[in-house]
Structure formats: C-alpha cells, structure tokens
Design an enzyme around this catalytic site. Structure first.
Site, mmCIF file in Angstrom:
data_model
loop_
_atom_site.group_PDB
_atom_site.id
_atom_site.type_symbol
_atom_site.label_atom_id
_atom_site.label_comp_id
_atom_site.label_asym_id
_atom_site.label_seq_id
_atom_site.Cartn_x
_atom_site.Cartn_y
_atom_site.Cartn_z
ATOM 1 N N GLU A 117 0.893 -1.152 0.000
ATOM 2 C CA GLU A 117 0.000 0.000 0.000
ATOM 3 C C GLU A 117 0.933 1.203 0.000
ATOM 4 O O GLU A 117 1.680 1.411 0.949
ATOM 5 C CB GLU A 117 -0.889 -0.097 1.249
ATOM 6 C CG GLU A 117 -2.059 0.822 1.209
ATOM 7 C CD GLU A 117 -1.728 2.136 1.839
ATOM 8 O OE1 GLU A 117 -1.222 3.018 1.089
ATOM 9 O OE2 GLU A 117 -1.938 2.276 3.043
ATOM 10 N N CYS A 173 -1.893 8.376 4.180
ATOM 11 C CA CYS A 173 -1.892 8.005 2.761
ATOM 12 C C CYS A 173 -3.176 8.481 2.093
ATOM 13 O O CYS A 173 -3.261 8.506 0.865
ATOM 14 C CB CYS A 173 -1.691 6.516 2.591
ATOM 15 S SG CYS A 173 -2.594 5.554 3.774
HETATM 16 P P1 NAP Z 1 9.702 3.475 3.458
HETATM 17 O O1 NAP Z 1 10.935 4.193 3.141
HETATM 18 O O2 NAP Z 1 8.901 2.977 2.322
HETATM 19 O O3 NAP Z 1 10.116 2.233 4.407
HETATM 20 C C1 NAP Z 1 9.144 1.353 4.962
HETATM 21 C C2 NAP Z 1 9.799 0.029 5.280
HETATM 22 O O4 NAP Z 1 10.186 -0.630 4.081
HETATM 23 C C3 NAP Z 1 11.061 0.142 6.134
HETATM 24 O O5 NAP Z 1 11.073 -0.933 7.032
HETATM 25 C C4 NAP Z 1 12.174 0.008 5.126
HETATM 26 O O6 NAP Z 1 13.334 -0.616 5.604
HETATM 27 C C5 NAP Z 1 11.576 -0.944 4.100
HETATM 28 N N1 NAP Z 1 12.138 -0.707 2.763
HETATM 29 C C6 NAP Z 1 12.009 0.429 2.032
HETATM 30 N N2 NAP Z 1 12.642 0.279 0.849
HETATM 31 C C7 NAP Z 1 13.173 -0.972 0.853
HETATM 32 C C8 NAP Z 1 13.943 -1.709 -0.084
HETATM 33 N N3 NAP Z 1 14.290 -1.205 -1.256
HETATM 34 N N4 NAP Z 1 14.331 -2.952 0.257
HETATM 35 C C9 NAP Z 1 13.989 -3.493 1.453
HETATM 36 N N5 NAP Z 1 13.266 -2.845 2.375
HETATM 37 C C10 NAP Z 1 12.857 -1.605 2.080
HETATM 38 O O7 NAP Z 1 8.697 4.338 4.340
HETATM 39 P P2 NAP Z 1 8.964 5.369 5.544
HETATM 40 O O8 NAP Z 1 10.335 5.230 6.082
HETATM 41 O O9 NAP Z 1 7.851 5.164 6.471
HETATM 42 O O10 NAP Z 1 8.767 6.803 4.911
HETATM 43 C C11 NAP Z 1 9.436 7.266 3.773
HETATM 44 C C12 NAP Z 1 8.442 7.899 2.819
HETATM 45 O O11 NAP Z 1 7.376 6.964 2.556
HETATM 46 C C13 NAP Z 1 7.724 9.119 3.345
HETATM 47 O O12 NAP Z 1 8.434 10.295 3.191
HETATM 48 C C14 NAP Z 1 6.452 9.095 2.551
HETATM 49 O O13 NAP Z 1 6.636 9.710 1.311
HETATM 50 C C15 NAP Z 1 6.151 7.643 2.332
HETATM 51 N N6 NAP Z 1 5.134 7.067 3.238
HETATM 52 C C16 NAP Z 1 3.956 6.672 2.738
HETATM 53 C C17 NAP Z 1 2.994 6.109 3.575
HETATM 54 C C18 NAP Z 1 1.703 5.609 3.065
HETATM 55 O O14 NAP Z 1 0.768 5.509 3.839
HETATM 56 N N7 NAP Z 1 1.603 5.216 1.843
HETATM 57 C C19 NAP Z 1 3.228 5.956 4.923
HETATM 58 C C20 NAP Z 1 4.457 6.370 5.425
HETATM 59 C C21 NAP Z 1 5.398 6.906 4.561
HETATM 60 P P3 NAP Z 1 14.491 0.181 6.414
HETATM 61 O O15 NAP Z 1 14.164 -0.016 7.831
HETATM 62 O O16 NAP Z 1 15.733 -0.558 6.084
HETATM 63 O O17 NAP Z 1 14.474 1.589 5.968
#
Ligand code: NAP
Length: 488
Positions: free
Chosen positions: A230, A267
């Site tokens: 999601e 989101c």
């Molecule tokens: P994220 O960067 O997508 O990370 C979420 C989880 O996925 C973390 O545990 C991360 O691991 C893992 N992950 C991300 N990329 C990966 C990859 N290439 N390979 C393996 N694991 C991976 O989300 P976030 O840290 O919560 O926030 C970053 C951005 O996501 C925000 O600035 C926002 O734009 C967006 N976001 C969207 C929503 C939504 O509801 N759709 C919610 C929150 C955030 P690590 O622990 O190693 O980083």
C-alpha cells in the site's frame, strides 16, 4: 523472541516461521480467537509506558495515540470475532452424483492460510499498521505465521508491541515462532526475507519506492509470491461548480482541517484539488489559504520524513506556473502547511506536479472546463480515494464524473474528506496501481484477511479426513453453500 537479524540468519527465522505455520494450522480457530483477544489485552496492559515511548519516538500527540491504540485492539478483537463466527472460510460443498455420466465426484472447498507472511509496518501508524497492526492481526487470523520487519522510526514501540505478542503466545501456549520480530540494518535483510523460499506473502505500507522494490524482489523469485504493498496516493478531490457556488467557504474550512490532520501524514491526505475556473473557486482558494495560514507548523514523524516533505514540496513550488498561497518558511524541526495552485494546462504538461508530497501539502488545479478536469482526473487514476464535493444538481449535471469515479480509486467519497478510514466490513483501503500492487484486496477491515488465504478443494475426501468446516454435520454451524443453496 528475535530482535536483531542480519542477512546471514534470515534462514533461521524463516525455517522457524515455516514450522510454526504447520503447527498453528492444527490449532482450532476458537483458540486462535482467544490468542488474538489476549494480544489486545497485553497491549492494553502496557498502558502509559507504551504511549510515552511512542510519543517520544514519533512526535504523535497522546490523544491520537490513544485513539490508534483503541483501533489496534479493536482490530484484533474484530478478527477474533470473525474466527468465532467461522463463515470467513467460505466453505462450499457440491455433493457427489454417482449416476451422472461421467459420475460427479464429491467436491468441497474452503480457504486456508497461505503460509509465513512478512509484514513491513508503516511509520505513520506505529500501532494500527505496524507490529501488531492490521496486517499482523489479519495474517494471524488467517492461520499464518508472521515475521515483522520492525520500522526503524519507532523501534522501541515495535519491540514493546512484540513483547506483548510474545506474552500472549506464552499465555495461550501457541507455537513460539508464530510471530517473530526482526530489526535490520540494511535493505538486504528485508530482501532476503521476501526472497526466502519459505515466505508465502508480504504486506507493506510506505513509500512507492519501498513497496515497488519489495514487489520486484518477490517477482524475481523462482516461485513468485503475492506482495500487498500500500504505497500512498494523492486522493484527488473534485470541487463541483454548484457546491462551490453555495458552500465554498465551508468546504475550504473542512479541507484545511483534512490537509493538516496528523501533519498531513496519511496516505489518504487530499493532495490534489480539481475545480473549474470561477469566482467561487477563487473564494474557495482564498479561504483555504487563510485557514492554512492559521495552522501552526508541527513536528513530523521523523527527520527523514520532514526532509522528504521539504524537498518534494520545494521541487513542486519551483515549477513554472505554480502559485504559492501560503507562507513557505520551513524549519529544521517543523513542517509548514503549503497550498499552491496551477492551471489545468500546465498541470497536464508537468508530471512532477502529479506526484504525492507526503505531508500537509495540497495543490489546486484550476481547469478551464469539465473536459479538461476529466482528462486530468483520468491521468491521475490509481488512487486509494477520490472525493466528489457536489450538490444533487452537480451530480445530475456531471453524471459522467459520477459514473467514472469507481475507475479512479478504491474508495469514492461524496461530500466528505478522505482522511479517516473506518474499520468495517465495507471499507476498501486499496486502489489500482500505483496506490497498491493488488487492487483486488483491502488492507483495512475484515476482508483484509483475504490477502493471506488461498482456496483448497477436497475431492472425494473420506469424511473422517475432512476439515471440520467441511464435515457433513456442520459442527461449527457456519454458513455454507451446499449444492448451490446457502445453509447453516
Ligand atoms: P519506506 O521508506 O517505504 O520504508 C518502509 C519500510 O520498508 C522500512 O522498514 C524500510 O526498511 C523498508 N524498505 C524500504 N525500501 C526498501 C527496499 N528497497 N528494500 C527493502 N526494504 C525496504 O517508508 P517510511 O520510512 O515510512 O517513509 C518514507 C516515505 O514513505 C515518506 O516520506 C512518505 O513519502 C512515504 N510514506 C507513505 C505512507 C503511506 O501511507 N503510503 C506511509 C508512510 C510513509 P528500512 O528499515 O531498512 O528503511
């Protein structure tokens, strides 16, 4: 309970998850229901310790955390209730007709857990969509073992939640590895978990880049598995002419609240507003700018999210033709709400403006006519939600818009705001790609369980070997489709 796992020992975790899955499959649903209830109880027992730790880790205010904790325990109890009621297995029975040519065999079907599930929790819902959140609760209800990859932005909260689940496991005498909590220091660990042969499915909430990366890892396996990512959305809102003529100021006030709710970290945040040029659209914009200027800048979940918000909003603002209607004084600590506008023509020509800016940001697209508005809306399709702000006259005058809305998003709202997702049977929290990687399934509500099951058919199975849900006498008294007729 596992707390640190590196790429090198994911195999140990997954072998344990695989064995626990097999053991958990043998446990009756009534006992699984007690286990889910017990997790809810253990979370409540954490009381203020939990709230204080999460408050310090996420900057989320106490009332919001109390509400989210209530939602989390409610979700666990909802799935417990689903298990007790029993119909969720969608049992159906087609009895044999031996004298048919050729003879028709006895065929029975039900849903069973898919296998070990990896959950990547969301940073913006440290309870309801993280360690013991909706993905974990629904997967445990489905009969799957769960491995949670802890979110680094609330690691102490995650560890505390995991300890509550561990206590429930012990109390209910469940297989120990039915739930494992792992932290990781690089993407390699998450990748190894997704690509492990024992992994059967993945749940994720977060960024597009993260969700798509996990989907691609899974697709590259020798045996691909489903990934339910999601990944957020811009949630377009259509401001229809008659609604604006009669109610522009109130709608603007309503939307100022929605754009800034939770510092825009949902989101379902309304990031793109679409309207047809008029004086009432101008007065909507003026009121929205005034209201947003009154909103105090606030701390975001973590500095990474704040920086991403500032970078993405700065990029959007510097695009040709974009007008900024609010102050743009950003700080290293807090996020300033931002409201911009642009013409439909410029918006159409610049895909960067179509992207989600995660935070308290919205852009108003001023279209020259309904045709341009529909063209833009269609380009944006692949959304969690889309909202129609209109009167009965609008819905009659713009029938094509009403008809098209279900093609755009998983949830269509009439006269409301998309922030706030009710947990109930009819909720759909999903949408066409890129909002989600599988628009057929919801991440919220009772139907979230369907992501973690597959149907199995038993043909000519001896009655003593049939699962209890498929036995002739219907010992569970569940609703079943028997020879085309619904029966208990
Ligand atoms: P994220 O960067 O997508 O990370 C979420 C989880 O996925 C973390 O545990 C991360 O691991 C893992 N992950 C991300 N990329 C990966 C990859 N290439 N390979 C393996 N694991 C991976 O989300 P976030 O840290 O919560 O926030 C970053 C951005 O996501 C925000 O600035 C926002 O734009 C967006 N976001 C969207 C929503 C939504 O509801 N759709 C919610 C929150 C955030 P690590 O622990 O190693 O980083």
């Amino acid at each position: 309970m596992q707390t640190i796992v590196s790429f090198s020992n994911t195999d140990t975790v997954m072998q344990a998850a695989k064995l626990a899955f097999t053991q958990y499959q043998q446990i009756p649903d009534a006992e699984k229901a007690n286990f889910l209830d017990r997790i809810a109880f253990e979370i409540e027992t954490l009381a203020d310790d939990l709230i204080n730790i999460t408050q310090a880790e996420t900057n989320l205010p106490t009332p919001r955390l109390l509400g989210e904790r209530g939602r989390t325990t409610m979700q666990l109890r909802m799935f417990a209730q689903m298990l007790r009621e029993g119909t969720w297995v969608e049992a159906s029975i087609d009895t044999a007709i031996p004298d048919k040519t050729p003879p028709k065999p006895d065929i029975r079907k039900m849903l069973v857990g898919i296998g070990p599930v990896i959950v990547f929790g969301a940073s913006n819902f440290p309870y309801a969509y993280s360690t013991a959140g909706g993905d974990t609760a629904s997967a445990l209800a489905a009969g799957c073992s769960v491995v949670v990859k802890a979110h680094p932005a609330h690691i102490q909260t995650s560890t505390l939640m995991a300890s509550a689940i561990a206590k429930a496991i012990e109390f209910c005498k469940m297989p120990a590895a039915i739930f494992q909590h792992v932290t990781a220091d690089s993407f390699e660990t998450g990748k190894a978990l997704v690509q492990h042969p024992a992994t059967a499915a993945v749940g994720f909430t977060g960024s597009f880049s993260g969700g798509k990366a996990l989907y691609d890892y899974a697709a590259a396996r020798p045996n691909p598995i489903p990934v339910f990512s999601e990944m957020g959305s811009t949630n377009p809102v259509l401001l229809l002419p008659n609604a604006l003529e009669t109610n522009a100021e109130n709608i603007a006030k309503q939307y100022a609240g929605s754009i800034t709710l939770g510092v825009g970290q949902f989101c379902t945040n309304p990031g793109i507003l679409l309207g047809i040029a008029s004086t009432s659209l101008d007065s909507f914009a003026t009121t929205l700018a005034t209201e947003l200027a009154l909103a105090a800048p606030s701390k975001m979940l973590h500095t990474g999210i704040l920086k991403a918000y500032q970078l993405k909003s700065a990029k959007a603002i510097e695009q040709a033709g974009v007008t900024v209607h609010t102050n743009n004084i950003q700080s290293d600590i807090t996020a300033q709400p931002l409201f911009t506008s642009v013409s439909g023509e410029i918006f159409l020509a610049n895909p960067l403006l179509h992207e989600e800016v995660f935070g308290p940001y919205a852009i108003l697209v001023v279209c020259k006519n309904e045709t341009e508005l529909i063209t833009i809306w269609e380009i944006l399709k692949g959304q969690l939600t889309t909202t129609l702000m209109g009167t009965a006259i609008d819905f009659e005058n713009h029938a094509a818009i009403v008809q098209m809305a279900p093609q755009i998003a998983g949830r269509v709202l009439f006269n409301g705001v998309p922030t706030g997702v009710e947990v109930c049977a009819s909720m759909v929290h999903s949408g066409p790609f890129p909002a989600c990687t599988d628009s057929r399934f919801t991440a919220v509500g009772i139907n979230a369980v369907k992501r973690w099951v597959r149907p199995v058919c038993f043909q000519n199975c001896p009655s003593n070997l049939l699962p209890i849900a498929l036995k002739d006498e219907n010992p569970l008294q569940i609703l079943r489709l028997v020879d085309g007729e619904w029966k208990r």
